[in-house]
Enzyme design. Structure first.
Site, PDB file in Angstrom:
ATOM      1  N   HIS A 107       3.564   7.797  -4.206  1.00 21.45           N
ATOM      2  CA  HIS A 107       2.782   6.564  -4.278  1.00 21.45           C
ATOM      3  C   HIS A 107       2.291   6.124  -2.898  1.00 21.45           C
ATOM      4  O   HIS A 107       2.870   5.241  -2.275  1.00 21.45           O
ATOM      5  CB  HIS A 107       3.632   5.461  -4.915  1.00 21.45           C
ATOM      6  N   CYS A 159       0.302  -1.975 -11.474  1.00 22.25           N
ATOM      7  CA  CYS A 159       0.877  -3.234 -10.989  1.00 22.25           C
ATOM      8  C   CYS A 159       0.714  -3.268  -9.476  1.00 22.25           C
ATOM      9  O   CYS A 159       0.569  -2.225  -8.833  1.00 22.25           O
ATOM     10  CB  CYS A 159       2.355  -3.335 -11.369  1.00 22.25           C
ATOM     11  N   CYS A 173      -1.175  -2.199  -4.234  1.00 20.12           N
ATOM     12  CA  CYS A 173      -1.124  -0.905  -4.913  1.00 20.12           C
ATOM     13  C   CYS A 173      -2.336  -0.647  -5.804  1.00 20.12           C
ATOM     14  O   CYS A 173      -2.530   0.484  -6.264  1.00 20.12           O
ATOM     15  CB  CYS A 173       0.156  -0.800  -5.743  1.00 20.12           C
TER      16      CYS A 173
END
Length: 489
Positions: free
Chosen positions: A445, A475, A151
């Site tokens: 996302h 994160c 990510c």
């Protein structure tokens, strides 16, 4: 150069516009109480804590000045399986980068390097960074490369580009990332894959028939993709459930954070705050309808609706739902990096500059998504500032439980002492300066694109409010944490 090209990111609001008051309907009492009065209920290692990276002040400058983030652009972020399902990561990146190049008016020959992040690459085009060179009409001689840090992939692309500039390897870098979770490759079983490989080498029909006879119906069943840790076997959602329990994060506080994300993102869209970032996109096959907003934002979301949703990852005792977790999303984002000297020479007024950054790692089996709580204090020290000096904060929202766990850690004196070797807590938490335009729970996302989205969103809001210092955190899978401090002046 035209005035619009020299100032590629104009804002409709005056630079010194006052920050908006909290939305009247924001209900965050439980979230605030958990990250302040109950901060010390956060989890800490029962034994020795992991060593932290050096906090020595970073020298993110060279003879050509700092690394400037000149401008940014992105596609709308849409839910996987919807409007963008006919576009792969190359298509999505092409929209974001072409839009960025057009808005800045930069000569393609000025771009020295393309660095892009992606978690699930297109199998037919695995080097996304190189494909962007062609989609953005850059010279064929432009170097293109691809990175994967889950990510935080586009954050890594940005820091990779910044490092290239600082080393003198490049003066102008196109950096970003993309994800198409509508087009995740579905694989067969290992047994079927081995037989198909042998089929490709078989010469006679008889040999091929013998190989096909070995296949069983179960061998042809597709293997469902899962966002799971290789080392633990746990999905991100299961790991976040574990964090919620161990960090004393309640279901109500998670739903409050999710509601804030939707309300703030909806207000930002309504007021046009994302207009300078989003490139209107015409998806195939007809390309007759435009997508010009993030489709996951729910302006009508309510706390009652969120609290009524059932848990997803632990159906009996869990607190994580589809409402307080970020959705699977398609999208791409890109930023234009330059040396400070090059930006001045070309007549650009950058959005801001990179002051420091830090990557950290934590044990995936402990607190998978707690990396930002370790990375943020390192980035702050490297920048020579305290959390109290920071004007705005952007934290990637994988899950509301992850956001609250990290905020509790940053506000905890116990965490600071036992995990960071500090005498006092890193931060006093103020939700009025955190994710003020919503976050990934509402906006979406797309793994490889989120980091660059967070970067441009933070810098645009700092500019709109006439503020200077910003902190972002992300994160990532594998127990990775990222933090960066940016400055406008």
């Amino acid at each position: 150069m035209s005035e619009s090209a020299a100032n590629p990111s104009p804002e409709s609001s005056p630079q010194n516009a006052p920050p908006p008051a909290p939305l009247p309907s924001e209900n965050r009492a439980t979230a605030v109480e958990e990250v302040t009065a109950r901060a010390d209920t956060v989890w800490v290692h029962p034994g020795a804590s992991p060593p932290l990276p050096s906090t020595e002040r970073q020298k993110l400058t060279n003879g050509h000045g700092r690394v400037a983030i000149v401008a940014g652009a992105r596609t709308p972020f849409v839910k996987a399986g919807s409007q963008f399902q006919g576009m792969d990561v190359v298509d999505l990146s092409g929209v974001a980068t072409s839009g960025l190049m057009a808005r800045t008016g930069i000569d393609p020959r000025e771009v020295d390097m393309s660095v892009f992040g992606v978690v699930v690459p297109a199998l037919h085009a695995p080097n996304l960074g190189r494909e962007v060179v062609f989609r953005a009409s850059l010279p064929d001689t432009t170097v293109g490369t691809t990175v994967n840090l889950a990510c935080a992939s586009s954050n890594r692309a940005i820091t990779f580009g910044a490092e290239a500039i600082l080393k003198g390897e490049a003066e102008v870098v196109l950096a970003g990332g993309a994800e198409s979770l509508s087009n995740v490759p579905i694989r067969f079983s290992d047994e079927a894959a081995h037989i198909f490989m042998q089929l490709a080498r078989a010469r006679s029909l008889g040999d091929k028939a013998k190989l096909l006879a070995k296949l069983r119906p179960g061998d042809l069943a597709p293997v469902a993709p899962a966002i799971a840790e290789y080392t633990t076997g746990q999905t991100m959602g299961q790991s976040a459930e574990k964090m919620a329990k161990e960090n004393d994060v309640s279901r109500l506080s998670q739903d409050e954070v999710a509601l804030m994300s939707h309300q703030r993102a909806a207000a930002a869209h309504a007021e046009g705050r994302f207009d300078e970032q989003i490139v209107p996109t015409f998806p195939p096959p007809k390309r007759s309808e435009v997508v010009d907003h993030d489709t996951g934002v729910r302006a009508d979301s309510t706390l009652d609706a969120l609290t009524g949703l059932k848990p997803v990852f632990d159906k009996r005792y869990g607190t994580l739902t589809a409402g307080n977790s970020s959705p699977l999303t398609d999208g791409a984002s890109a930023v234009l990096l330059m040396s400070e000297e090059k930006a001045k020479a070309l007549g650009y007024t950058p959005l801001g500059y990179i002051r420091s950054f830090a990557f950290t790692g934590v044990k995936p089996g402990h607190q998978l998504l707690q990396g930002p709580a370790y990375a943020a204090p390192v980035a702050l020290e490297r920048a020579g500032v305290d959390f109290s000096d920071i004007d705005l904060v952007e934290m990637h929202e994988a899950f509301a439980a992850q956001i609250l766990s990290n905020l509790k850690a940053l506000a905890s004196k116990k965490f600071a002492e036992q995990e960071l070797g500090r005498s006092k807590a890193v931060a006093e938490i103020d939700f009025d300066k955190i994710n003020v335009n919503g976050g990934s729970i509402a906006i979406g996302h797309p793994f490889g694109a989120t980091g660059a989205r967070v970067t441009m969103q933070l810098l645009h809001e700092l500019k709109r409010r006439g503020l200077n210092l910003g902190l972002m955190t992300v994160c990532a899978a594998g127990g990775t944490g990222f933090a960066m401090v940016v400055e406008r002046e």
